[in-house]
Design a protein around this motif. Structure first.
Motif, short mmCIF file in Angstrom:
data_model
loop_
_atom_site.label_atom_id
_atom_site.label_comp_id
_atom_site.label_asym_id
_atom_site.label_seq_id
_atom_site.Cartn_x
_atom_site.Cartn_y
_atom_site.Cartn_z
N SER A 19 -25.65 -4.12 32.36
CA SER A 19 -24.95 -4.50 33.59
C SER A 19 -24.49 -3.26 34.35
O SER A 19 -24.54 -3.21 35.59
CB SER A 19 -23.74 -5.39 33.26
N ALA A 20 -24.06 -2.23 33.61
CA ALA A 20 -23.63 -0.99 34.26
C ALA A 20 -24.80 -0.27 34.92
O ALA A 20 -24.62 0.44 35.92
CB ALA A 20 -22.96 -0.07 33.25
N LEU A 21 -26.02 -0.48 34.39
CA LEU A 21 -27.21 0.15 34.98
C LEU A 21 -27.79 -0.65 36.14
O LEU A 21 -28.78 -0.23 36.73
CB LEU A 21 -28.28 0.33 33.90
N VAL A 56 -22.85 11.53 17.16
CA VAL A 56 -21.83 11.79 18.19
C VAL A 56 -22.48 12.02 19.55
O VAL A 56 -22.04 11.45 20.57
CB VAL A 56 -20.97 13.00 17.77
N VAL A 57 -23.54 12.82 19.59
CA VAL A 57 -24.19 13.12 20.87
C VAL A 57 -24.83 11.85 21.46
O VAL A 57 -24.74 11.59 22.67
CB VAL A 57 -25.24 14.23 20.68
N TYR A 58 -25.46 11.05 20.61
CA TYR A 58 -26.13 9.84 21.11
C TYR A 58 -25.13 8.85 21.71
O TYR A 58 -25.33 8.34 22.82
CB TYR A 58 -26.91 9.19 19.97
N ILE A 59 -24.06 8.56 20.96
CA ILE A 59 -23.08 7.58 21.45
C ILE A 59 -22.42 8.08 22.73
O ILE A 59 -22.10 7.30 23.64
CB ILE A 59 -22.05 7.29 20.35
N THR A 60 -22.23 9.38 22.83
CA THR A 60 -21.58 9.94 24.02
C THR A 60 -22.47 9.88 25.24
O THR A 60 -22.00 9.59 26.35
CB THR A 60 -21.17 11.40 23.74
N ASN A 61 -23.77 10.11 25.07
CA ASN A 61 -24.67 10.25 26.23
C ASN A 61 -25.46 9.00 26.58
O ASN A 61 -26.06 8.95 27.65
CB ASN A 61 -25.66 11.39 25.97
N GLU A 75 -24.60 6.10 27.42
CA GLU A 75 -24.04 5.31 28.51
C GLU A 75 -23.87 6.13 29.79
O GLU A 75 -23.21 5.68 30.73
CB GLU A 75 -22.70 4.71 28.09
N GLN A 76 -24.48 7.30 29.83
CA GLN A 76 -24.37 8.15 31.01
C GLN A 76 -25.53 7.83 31.98
O GLN A 76 -26.09 6.75 31.94
CB GLN A 76 -24.38 9.63 30.59
N SER A 77 -25.89 8.78 32.82
CA SER A 77 -26.96 8.60 33.79
C SER A 77 -28.31 8.40 33.09
O SER A 77 -28.44 8.62 31.88
CB SER A 77 -27.04 9.82 34.72
N LEU A 78 -29.33 7.99 33.87
CA LEU A 78 -30.64 7.68 33.31
C LEU A 78 -31.27 8.88 32.61
O LEU A 78 -31.80 8.77 31.51
CB LEU A 78 -31.57 7.17 34.41
N GLN A 79 -31.17 10.06 33.24
CA GLN A 79 -31.78 11.24 32.64
C GLN A 79 -31.08 11.65 31.35
O GLN A 79 -31.73 11.99 30.35
CB GLN A 79 -31.74 12.40 33.65
N THR A 80 -29.75 11.60 31.35
CA THR A 80 -29.00 11.92 30.13
C THR A 80 -29.29 10.92 29.03
O THR A 80 -29.42 11.28 27.85
CB THR A 80 -27.50 11.94 30.44
N ARG A 81 -29.42 9.66 29.41
CA ARG A 81 -29.73 8.61 28.44
C ARG A 81 -31.10 8.82 27.81
O ARG A 81 -31.28 8.70 26.59
CB ARG A 81 -29.65 7.26 29.16
#
Length: 592
Positions: free
Chosen positions: A224-226, A318-323, A325-331
């Motif tokens: 939904s956020a995307l 840690v890196v996966y859970i943090t990133n 939910e970020q922008s498409l490229q970061t995801r």
């Protein structure tokens, strides 16, 4: 005269024929009687197994029907109905365990047979740790109920109290009675044990459903956020306000404790199933033995690489859970990082397992074919739980090959999925061959079993003292030989006695020097490394690192509902496989 003799011979032949026919009929009657006795002896056991098995299966199906109705979020069946049913089952199990413990306490003087292969101290210690985390989870549930008690059912408060009591009593039962081979009240005990097995399976299923619902809601929230529309997110918060300030903390913490509670119940059900299979079993004392304490010398490379894999796993998590939910490229970068990490990990695991198999092929040792229900169940569970990740991997392979989109992680997803299939092939073969190999060296009996009397030993402590003439040459041949040498040397004669080669390693100081076995050291390092890798691959999906939800390739091919159903089936099996592989590999480490 001739006729008379002929008549006599005919009569004699007739008599002989009747006697042989009567003896054959008697033999047939004896065979029929033995067959009837054997069948009548086996039928109660088989009937009790079938009846108790059907009883347990129907308990699980009733719970599954309630869970399916709750998943629809309809007004007719609520979560309180399922919790009431499960609470009743736990109370019945508590009553049976109390009855069983009281009966065993009254029969302290009666020797109870025990299966030393049913479990080990380290497995029970691990289950005790998981039980402590489950008790913390029950405490959070009680705190959550206290905050919302004005608008929620009282079942939500009773359930964690009964579950905590059930957990404490069950851990006590596992420590002191799980190895028992039941020989009295067999039919009743079969129903009691199978009731405990399927009660824990139902608790496991309830935990799996709750965890899957939590991850599904998080996944839909990210979609939904995307910008995805027409997604219904289920909000299961009570209709009133919390009277304390810790309700949100309790609710968010429960999701991190679900994996431990799930693994606790599935392992307990497996151990209780072994106890159910042992009811009425005749233990073979020759195979009911354990090895000496496992030595840890030579462990260097395996633990170092394993700790390195575990540390990198925590960083990836840690890196996966943090990133994610970020922008498409970061995801996309986070998903690609996960697949590259997984490929490296799986390549090392496949290489380690293949090296162990090559060592076994070079060392020709016979297989151990003795009956062992625990080992047989380990093998079946390894194959059965592998199906989940295999299904998930082949679905991903089909999706990668057939999709039209080309995200940066497309081909790494393909390689990762193929390696998942190969790694489980190799690891299952390594574990099963290790468990079924005959152990080298001497054995000793389990300390929980009474020592078997040495009936045929000359030095048996059970032998009565003999006050008559004693043949000292037979009693102590070495001492007699030494005496003869001394006498001959005094007379100027040379007499040498044959010396037995020493079977004990020569001591140096206070230590015993043994020649290191290179093959065993390599196998121990392989087992430790695979243990750490399987723990790492359990941690990632258990605490939220599930790229199968986030990469979008499989969802594009199969659709949202079908792919979610596949994941809800496959992910719990994969989690159980990793934890069960850890337990099996630790047993391999001890046997090497």
């Amino acid at each position: 005269m001739v006729e008379h003799n002929g008549l006599d011979i005919m009569c004699l032949n007739k008599y002989c024929h009747s006697s042989s026919s009567s003896s054959s009929s008697e033999q047939e009657k004896k065979i029929f009687t033995k067959l009837k006795l054997s069948l009548s002896g086996d039928y109660p056991k088989k009937n009790a197994e079938i009846l108790s098995g059907q009883y347990g299966a129907n308990l699980l199906l009733i719970g599954a029907a309630l869970m399916l109705a709750i998943a629809n979020h309809g007004p007719s069946v609520q979560e309180e109905h399922l919790l009431s049913f499960v609470t009743g089952l736990m109370i019945l199990q508590l009553i049976w365990m109390m009855w069983y413990i009281l009966v065993r306490d009254r029969r302290k003087n009666t020797r109870t047979e025990r299966d030393v292969h049913a479990t080990t101290c380290w497995i029970r210690g691990g289950l005790t740790l998981l039980a402590l985390l489950s008790l913390i989870m029950d405490a959070f549930r009680i705190g959550y109920y206290v905050g919302y008690q004005s608008c929620v059912s009282a079942v939500l408060g009773v359930y964690p109290v009964i579950h905590a009591t059930h957990t404490i009593a069950q851990v006590y039962f596992l420590w002191f009675h799980i190895k028992d081979v039941i020989k009295s009240f067999e039919t009743f005990e079969r129903f009691g044990v199978i009731h405990a097995v399927f009660t824990n399976l139902l608790l496991w299923s309830n935990g799996v459903m709750s965890e899957a619902e939590h991850f599904l809601n998080n996944h839909m929230r990210r979609l939904s956020a995307l910008g995805y529309k027409n997604l219904t997110i289920d909000h299961s918060e009570p209709s009133c306000n919390c009277t304390t300030s810790t309700c949100a903390m309790f609710s968010s913490t429960l999701s991190y404790l679900y994996p431990f509670n799930i693994e606790y119940h599935i392992f307990v059900s497996a151990m209780l199933f072994v106890m159910w299979k042992n009811i009425g079993r005749t233990i073979d004392l020759s195979s009911n033995q354990k090895r000496l304490t496992t030595k840890t010398q030579g462990l260097t490379l395996g633990p170092i690489l394993g700790l390195l894999a575990l540390a990198s796993t925590i960083g990836i998590l840690v890196v996966y859970i943090t990133n994610v939910e970020q922008s498409l490229q970061t995801r996309q970068s986070a998903i690609s990082m996960f697949y590259i990490y997984g490929i490296v990990m799986l390549v090392f695991m496949c290489s380690a397992g293949a090296s162990g198999l090559l060592i076994y092929r070079a060392d020709h040792m016979p297989l151990d074919t003795s009956k062992n229900p625990s080992r047989q169940l380990d093998t079946e569970l390894l194959f059965g739980s592998s199906v989940g990740s295999w299904l998930m991997s082949w679905c991903s392979i089909v999706a990668v090959v057939g999709t039209n989109s080309s995200p940066p992680y497309r081909w790494t997803n393909l390689i990762y999925s193929l390696l998942i299939v190969l790694e489980k092939y190799v690891q299952n073969l390594f574990i099963i061959e290790s468990l079924y190999r005959q152990q080298e060296g001497g054995k000793r009996e389990d300390p929980e079993l009474p020592a078997a009397p040495k009936i045929f030993s000359v030095t048996s402590s059970l032998a009565p003292p003999y006050n008559g003439i004693i043949n000292r040459a037979y009693d102590t041949p070495d001492r007699t030989c030494v005496t003869m040498e001394n006498e001959n040397e005094e007379n100027g004669q040379v007499y040498s006695c044959p010396r037995k080669p020493s079977e004990v390693p020569l001591p140096v100081g206070n230590k015993i020097v043994e020649a290191p076995n290179v093959k065993r050291q390599i196998l121990k390092n392989i087992a430790v490394f695979l243990i750490m890798c399987n723990i790492s691959l359990w941690i990632l999906p258990a605490f939220g690192c599930r790229p199968q939800y986030d990469n979008g390739l499989e969802q594009e091919t199969y659709g949202f509902s079908i792919w979610t159903t596949v994941l809800n089936f496959a992910v719990p099996l994969n989690l159980f496989y990793r934890m069960h592989a850890v337990a099996s590999l630790f047993e391999v480490f001890r046997r090497v």
